[in-house]
Design an enzyme around this catalytic site. Sequence first.
Site, PDB file in Angstrom:
ATOM      1  N   GLU A 264       0.860  -1.197   0.000  1.00 20.54           N
ATOM      2  CA  GLU A 264       0.000   0.000   0.000  1.00 20.54           C
ATOM      3  C   GLU A 264       0.881   1.226   0.000  1.00 20.54           C
ATOM      4  O   GLU A 264       1.868   1.279   0.741  1.00 20.54           O
ATOM      5  CB  GLU A 264      -0.813   0.111   1.301  1.00 20.54           C
ATOM      6  CG  GLU A 264      -2.102  -0.609   1.381  1.00 20.54           C
ATOM      7  CD  GLU A 264      -2.818  -0.317   2.708  1.00 20.54           C
ATOM      8  OE1 GLU A 264      -2.825   0.843   3.166  1.00 20.54           O
ATOM      9  OE2 GLU A 264      -3.350  -1.276   3.270  1.00 20.54           O
ATOM     10  N   GLU A 318     -13.579   5.972  -1.168  1.00 17.69           N
ATOM     11  CA  GLU A 318     -14.448   5.103  -0.365  1.00 17.69           C
ATOM     12  C   GLU A 318     -15.199   5.953   0.661  1.00 17.69           C
ATOM     13  O   GLU A 318     -14.618   6.418   1.638  1.00 17.69           O
ATOM     14  CB  GLU A 318     -13.615   4.017   0.310  1.00 17.69           C
ATOM     15  CG  GLU A 318     -13.013   3.037  -0.684  1.00 17.69           C
ATOM     16  CD  GLU A 318     -11.997   2.091  -0.064  1.00 17.69           C
ATOM     17  OE1 GLU A 318     -12.378   1.278   0.794  1.00 17.69           O
ATOM     18  OE2 GLU A 318     -10.812   2.166  -0.442  1.00 17.69           O
ATOM     19  N   LYS A 321     -15.261   5.607   4.764  1.00 22.64           N
ATOM     20  CA  LYS A 321     -14.081   5.761   5.621  1.00 22.64           C
ATOM     21  C   LYS A 321     -14.318   6.923   6.574  1.00 22.64           C
ATOM     22  O   LYS A 321     -15.168   7.782   6.335  1.00 22.64           O
ATOM     23  CB  LYS A 321     -12.852   6.026   4.750  1.00 22.64           C
ATOM     24  CG  LYS A 321     -12.449   4.818   3.921  1.00 22.64           C
ATOM     25  CD  LYS A 321     -11.369   4.069   4.635  1.00 22.64           C
ATOM     26  CE  LYS A 321     -11.059   2.773   3.932  1.00 22.64           C
ATOM     27  NZ  LYS A 321      -9.642   2.497   3.910  1.00 22.64           N
ATOM     28  N   GLU A 326      -9.194  10.242   4.332  1.00 22.52           N
ATOM     29  CA  GLU A 326      -9.259   8.789   4.104  1.00 22.52           C
ATOM     30  C   GLU A 326     -10.258   8.413   3.027  1.00 22.52           C
ATOM     31  O   GLU A 326     -10.114   7.388   2.363  1.00 22.52           O
ATOM     32  CB  GLU A 326      -9.629   8.068   5.397  1.00 22.52           C
ATOM     33  CG  GLU A 326      -8.479   7.901   6.358  1.00 22.52           C
ATOM     34  CD  GLU A 326      -8.891   6.997   7.515  1.00 22.52           C
ATOM     35  OE1 GLU A 326      -9.166   5.817   7.266  1.00 22.52           O
ATOM     36  OE2 GLU A 326      -8.962   7.503   8.640  1.00 22.52           O
TER      37      GLU A 326
END
Length: 356
Positions: A264, A318, A321, A326
């Site tokens: 990541e 997303e 999150k 984030e």
Amino acid sequence: MLGSRVVHQLYFLILTLILPFSAAYQVGVNYGTVANNLPPPHQVVNFIKTKTIINHVKIFDTNHDILAAFSGITGISLTVTVPNSDIISLSKLSNARSWLSDNLLPFLLTTSIRYIAVGNEVVATSDKTLITHLLPAMETLTLALHLANVSRILVSTPHSLGILSGSSEPPSSGKFRKGYDKAIFSPILDFHNRTKSPFMVNPYPYFGFGPETLNYALFNTNDVVYVDPVTKLNYTNMFDAQLDAVYSAMKRFGYGDVDIVVAETGWPSAGEPNQTGVGLDYAAAYNGNLIKHVNSGKGTPLMPNRVFETYVFSLFNENLKSSVSEQNFGLFKPDFTPVYDVGIMKTNKVYTLQLL
Ligand SMILES: *[C@@H]1O[C@H](CO)[C@@H](O)[C@H](O)[C@H]1NC(C)=O
Ligand SMILES: *[C@@H]1O[C@H](CO)[C@@H](O)[C@H](O)[C@H]1NC(C)=O
Ligand SMILES: *[C@@H]1O[C@H](CO)[C@@H](O)[C@H](O)[C@H]1NC(C)=O
Ligand SMILES: *[C@@H]1O[C@H](CO)[C@@H](O)[C@H](O)[C@H]1NC(C)=O
């Protein structure tokens, strides 16, 4: 004269070829799903396959719909993840064997699974019971794969850079945190060395930059920003310094040759109004430069010419999150529009060839 001109024109052919541009680039992404507005997996897989040059995908579970969607897709390899909550149970062989039969074996014939990541950033949880079961779970899963006659899937586990001790600067003096070094990392690295599986790390210059080091973190400078006082090696970006600190810690135990995979890394394209260094241009710079850097074959100052399979975090924004930054690590919006351009879309290139 006239005749020769006719002949000339006759033989003057222009061939125009429109070829799909296939870069030599290796691009991996994390396909996270902490959202309630993402398209169904088969559309996502079709998009990745037909519209992008992404050729490695990592998921944070073994979602069967996603695994089925990758069925028959060639040229894209998958990393699946065992949730942290399954690690203790998987350290028993019988449980590891049934986990494998339930979650992966049904897909193996047609889905190209390359790695099983056992948990995510387990050492960072500071949960002693979980941490002591990590390597046993990796060992039993490896044995379970062997007993199922599956030899192509390797077992690993991604670590945050929190595994390094605070005194990991300069890069050449990187070491694992005290208490975890001999007890945890030496046997884990021995496992990787034995099974030829990679050590996975999640380096995030985004979490390490300060006002003075933003361009260093973004690969936005060719200047030497940091000179390692021990090795005299020059650093022009923070990513290299972080990877070299990990490498130094590994090498201390004699495992400098174990492969490193960047499981990541990324940069958010939006954040809280008071956050600095966060935004579209910063995210585009980091991820674009990252992809070029890891594909350049240059390696790092301590690991020249090494190539690191790298998974950008993340495929999509997303929305579930917990903070604005984030929620905005994605390369794409849920409707597949790129959040910014990092050169990973397939483009058709026009080649014109003149033949006389
Ligand atoms: C694995 O291979 C061995 C020998 O080729 C065979 O006897 C065994 O049945 C296989 N096991 C499985 C689970 O396929
Ligand atoms: C590091 O950079 C300096 C200039 O900034 C240069 O003189 C030196 O040769 C470089 N060292 C290495 C090992 O490349
Ligand atoms: C790593 O594995 C190789 C064999 O593949 C072995 O020669 C070497 O000693 C191992 N390294 C360590 C530090 O155990
Ligand atoms: C930035 O704003 C958030 C609220 O949106 C607040 O919680 C945080 O403390 C602020 N940070 C700084 C450095 O001002």
